[in-house]
Design an enzyme around this catalytic site. Structure first.
Site, PDB file in Angstrom:
ATOM      1  N   TYR A 134       2.281  11.389   3.365  1.00  0.00           N
ATOM      2  CA  TYR A 134       2.447  12.423   2.338  1.00  0.00           C
ATOM      3  C   TYR A 134       3.699  13.271   2.522  1.00  0.00           C
ATOM      4  O   TYR A 134       3.942  14.186   1.744  1.00  0.00           O
ATOM      5  CB  TYR A 134       1.202  13.338   2.322  1.00  0.00           C
ATOM      6  CG  TYR A 134      -0.014  12.632   1.775  1.00  0.00           C
ATOM      7  CD1 TYR A 134      -0.626  11.620   2.498  1.00  0.00           C
ATOM      8  CD2 TYR A 134      -0.533  12.947   0.532  1.00  0.00           C
ATOM      9  CE1 TYR A 134      -1.726  10.945   2.013  1.00  0.00           C
ATOM     10  CE2 TYR A 134      -1.634  12.284   0.032  1.00  0.00           C
ATOM     11  CZ  TYR A 134      -2.228  11.278   0.774  1.00  0.00           C
ATOM     12  OH  TYR A 134      -3.307  10.614   0.276  1.00  0.00           O
ATOM     13  N   LYS A 185      -5.957   2.373  11.780  1.00  0.00           N
ATOM     14  CA  LYS A 185      -5.711   0.949  11.512  1.00  0.00           C
ATOM     15  C   LYS A 185      -4.783   0.442  12.616  1.00  0.00           C
ATOM     16  O   LYS A 185      -3.742  -0.160  12.365  1.00  0.00           O
ATOM     17  CB  LYS A 185      -5.085   0.811  10.107  1.00  0.00           C
ATOM     18  CG  LYS A 185      -4.989  -0.609   9.583  1.00  0.00           C
ATOM     19  CD  LYS A 185      -6.322  -1.267   9.317  1.00  0.00           C
ATOM     20  CE  LYS A 185      -6.131  -2.735   8.969  1.00  0.00           C
ATOM     21  NZ  LYS A 185      -7.393  -3.506   9.023  1.00  0.00           N
ATOM     22  N   ASP A 218     -11.042   0.118   7.597  1.00  0.00           N
ATOM     23  CA  ASP A 218     -11.708  -0.792   6.650  1.00  0.00           C
ATOM     24  C   ASP A 218     -13.184  -0.944   7.004  1.00  0.00           C
ATOM     25  O   ASP A 218     -14.058  -0.958   6.127  1.00  0.00           O
ATOM     26  CB  ASP A 218     -10.987  -2.144   6.571  1.00  0.00           C
ATOM     27  CG  ASP A 218     -10.538  -2.675   7.923  1.00  0.00           C
ATOM     28  OD1 ASP A 218     -10.510  -1.903   8.905  1.00  0.00           O
ATOM     29  OD2 ASP A 218     -10.226  -3.872   8.006  1.00  0.00           O
ATOM     30  N   ASP A 242      -8.031  10.943   2.566  1.00  0.00           N
ATOM     31  CA  ASP A 242      -8.017  11.108   1.110  1.00  0.00           C
ATOM     32  C   ASP A 242      -8.950  10.074   0.469  1.00  0.00           C
ATOM     33  O   ASP A 242      -9.799  10.396  -0.368  1.00  0.00           O
ATOM     34  CB  ASP A 242      -6.566  10.914   0.624  1.00  0.00           C
ATOM     35  CG  ASP A 242      -6.377  11.309  -0.829  1.00  0.00           C
ATOM     36  OD1 ASP A 242      -7.360  11.688  -1.483  1.00  0.00           O
ATOM     37  OD2 ASP A 242      -5.233  11.235  -1.310  1.00  0.00           O
ATOM     38  N   ASP A 246     -13.253  10.382  -1.160  1.00  0.00           N
ATOM     39  CA  ASP A 246     -13.717  10.032  -2.509  1.00  0.00           C
ATOM     40  C   ASP A 246     -14.999   9.203  -2.406  1.00  0.00           C
ATOM     41  O   ASP A 246     -15.914   9.355  -3.218  1.00  0.00           O
ATOM     42  CB  ASP A 246     -12.644   9.268  -3.297  1.00  0.00           C
ATOM     43  CG  ASP A 246     -11.751  10.219  -4.111  1.00  0.00           C
ATOM     44  OD1 ASP A 246     -11.549  11.362  -3.670  1.00  0.00           O
ATOM     45  OD2 ASP A 246     -11.271   9.817  -5.197  1.00  0.00           O
TER      46      ASP A 246
END
Ligand SMILES: NC(=O)c1ccc[n+]([C@@H]2O[C@H](COP(=O)([O-])OP(=O)(O)OC[C@H]3O[C@@H](n4cnc5c(N)ncnc54)[C@H](O)[C@@H]3O)[C@@H](O)[C@H]2O)c1
Length: 348
Positions: A134, A185, A218, A242, A246
């Site tokens: 970001y 990751k 994942d 982020d 959700d």
């Protein structure tokens, strides 16, 4: 208590009106009066004046005890420049490195998962909030051609990773929780996420009573759907946080239910619902104000008004249990009626 209020765009305005109503009612009942200063920063303001926020905007925000934001984002500003300056800018300039996102299912009937209920969805996510992808480091070469090269760097610093990981463990300890899971990751992102691995292991060693686990992001996304009950505290980077919050919003019944804090402990911090400005719903009295109202509870708790925060949470839980909600979670009330109902319960 001096609070800056940026209602912003779209349904940000609708839900902020309800959050302000709740703050007003609490102030009246408790004898303290929050001073709210409404700042017009929004797409409308930008389109009218050409200014996203004034030159001293971030210093102005720092002069308040807290900042409340509705949502920012408007199709008339295709590059969302104003949202970037106001919201991302505040996160960076006020160094709000903790993105605190509780994920708590208030009523089992709102859970989209079969045979899961309130006992299965109750955890918090700490999203690193000042680094990652970001930071807008990168560029495009030969843009618009078939030879285009687009580079978007992910920034991970020792300081940035260490402080969010440490915050997650400290939160767990302060709240008598025993599990912290870090998601990265590192199997594919062997440089940046090796730093997350190193720091996580080192910090975990300082908290012997807490079980520290690691999952690749994942796998964590899959387990959030399959077995969310295994989590108490999750800590992850800006982008992954982020995305998974959700999923967290969906587990709570929808994005309209999710609250968040953008925090630098001890400094002016910013509170906002997780959702965006949802332009198709704007001004129609249909947006769910609960995420915004629960964000005021996070803000009150941060400012030391813990009893008031609990009052808000209990009133929201009661309104949800009674089905006195907007249609996205099965009710038939409008945005303003939900706010009225929650205020009525608080007053009682
Ligand atoms: N923090 C923020 O201000 C923030 C966060 C996310 C997106 N955005 C911006 O918002 C704009 C719209 O983005 P989007 O559509 O991807 O995400 P969104 O969160 O605005 O909406 C996604 C979906 O969730 C539903 N929804 C969201 N909030 C709701 C609420 N309170 N009540 C009922 N339903 C709700 C919407 O109907 C929509 O279907 C974009 O400009 C985006 O950049 C801003």
């Amino acid at each position: 208590m001096n609070i800056a209020v940026i209602a912003g765009d779209g349904i940000g305005k609708d839900v902020t009106a309800e959050a302000v109503k709740v703050l007003g009612a609490l102030g009246q009942m408790s004898g303290w009066k929050p001073t709210l200063e409404h700042l017009p920063w929004s797409a409308d303001h930008y389109l009218k004046t050409g200014e996203t926020l004034p030159a001293n905007g971030y210093d102005l925000l720092k002069s308040f005890d807290a900042v409340f934001v509705g949502a920012l984002g408007d199709p008339r500003v295709p590059d969302n420049r104003h949202a970037r300056d106001i919201l991302l800018g505040a996160r960076f300039e006020l160094d709000l490195y903790v993105n605190y996102r509780p994920v708590k299912l208030l009523d089992s009937r709102l859970c989209p998962l079969r045979d899961r209920g309130t006992q299965d969805v109750n955890f918090v996510v700490f999203r690193e909030n000042t680094e990652g992808v970001y930071v807008s480091v990168g560029g495009r070469f030969k843009a618009g051609t078939e030879d285009e090269v687009a580079i978007q760097e992910e920034i991970n610093t020792y300081k940035g990773v260490h402080r969010i990981v440490r915050h997650a463990f400290e939160y767990a300890r302060a709240n008598r929780l025993t599990k912290v899971c870090m998601a990265d990751k590192s199997n594919a992102m062997q440089h940046g996420h090796a730093l997350w691995q190193r720091v996580f292991k080192a910090v975990a060693a300082d908290f012997p009573g807490i079980t520290a686990t690691h999952q690749y992001i994942d796998a964590l996304a899959m387990f959030l759907v399959k077995d969310p009950g295994q989590y108490e505290v999750i800590v992850t980077n800006n982008l992954f946080g982020d995305i998974i919050t959700d999923i967290g919003g969906a587990l709570q019944g929808g994005l309209g239910m999710a609250a968040s804090g953008n925090i630098h402990p001890g400094r002016t911090s910013l509170f906002e619902p997780v959702h965006g400005s949802a332009p198709p719903l704007a001004g129609k009295n249909v947006a769910n104000p609960i995420g915004a109202i629960l964000s005021t509870a996070l803000m009150l708790e941060y400012l030391g008004h813990v009893n008031e925060a609990r009052k808000v949470e209990r009133a929201v839980a009661q309104a949800v249990a009674e089905g006195q909600t907007t249609s996205d979670i099965g009710g038939s009330l409008g945005t303003t009626q939900v706010g009225d109902r929650i205020v009525e319960i608080i007053r009682r």
